[in-house]
Write a protein that holds these residues in place. Sequence first.
Motif, short mmCIF file in Angstrom:
data_model
loop_
_atom_site.label_atom_id
_atom_site.label_comp_id
_atom_site.label_asym_id
_atom_site.label_seq_id
_atom_site.Cartn_x
_atom_site.Cartn_y
_atom_site.Cartn_z
N ASP A 10 -24.49 -13.40 39.36
CA ASP A 10 -23.74 -14.30 40.21
C ASP A 10 -22.95 -15.31 39.39
O ASP A 10 -21.95 -15.84 39.84
CB ASP A 10 -24.63 -14.99 41.24
N LYS A 11 -23.37 -15.55 38.16
CA LYS A 11 -22.66 -16.50 37.30
C LYS A 11 -21.70 -15.81 36.33
O LYS A 11 -20.62 -16.30 36.06
CB LYS A 11 -23.66 -17.36 36.55
N TRP A 17 -20.90 -9.43 41.81
CA TRP A 17 -22.06 -9.86 42.59
C TRP A 17 -21.73 -9.88 44.08
O TRP A 17 -22.52 -9.44 44.90
CB TRP A 17 -22.55 -11.22 42.11
N ASN A 18 -20.56 -10.38 44.44
CA ASN A 18 -20.14 -10.41 45.84
C ASN A 18 -19.98 -9.01 46.40
O ASN A 18 -20.33 -8.74 47.56
CB ASN A 18 -18.85 -11.21 46.01
N SER A 19 -19.47 -8.08 45.58
CA SER A 19 -19.33 -6.69 46.02
C SER A 19 -20.69 -6.06 46.28
O SER A 19 -20.87 -5.33 47.26
CB SER A 19 -18.58 -5.87 44.97
N PHE A 23 -22.05 -4.63 49.87
CA PHE A 23 -22.61 -3.28 50.00
C PHE A 23 -24.02 -3.35 50.57
O PHE A 23 -24.37 -2.60 51.48
CB PHE A 23 -22.61 -2.56 48.64
N SER A 24 -24.85 -4.25 50.05
CA SER A 24 -26.22 -4.40 50.53
C SER A 24 -26.25 -4.77 52.01
O SER A 24 -27.08 -4.26 52.77
CB SER A 24 -26.97 -5.46 49.72
#
Length: 133
Positions: A10-11, A17-19, A23-24
Amino acid sequence: MAVSDPLFLDKTNPELWNSIGKFSAQVAKSYRAAGISDRTAELINLRVSQINGCANCLNMHTAEARKLGETEQRLHLLAAWHEAPCYSDRERAALAWTEHLTEIATRRAPDAVYAALDAQFSKEEQLQLTMMI
């Protein structure tokens, strides 16, 4: 990175991380629509994390499973679910499928494991479990 630290992705790569998060969320929407419970999903996520040895994921999925009402006994016995009597036939089929798909290169997906999965889950649910894993 310490277990208590947030995941490093995320950092270091927020876009990636957003992708992963999107997806999750889509996978969760699909497995819920197919009738798979969040508790079963967290058992699967936790078992994959145990196999993969990911401390951050173990921490995250254990906390989420507790929020969903999972018992300490079932969380502690998950690594030995084969011998633990506290899991349903449906959960056992999902966990066996989880292990075989996570380690597909060495364990394959034997007919007996698929037959147990097929006896407990519809074709749509099987697809969702496979996508989740």
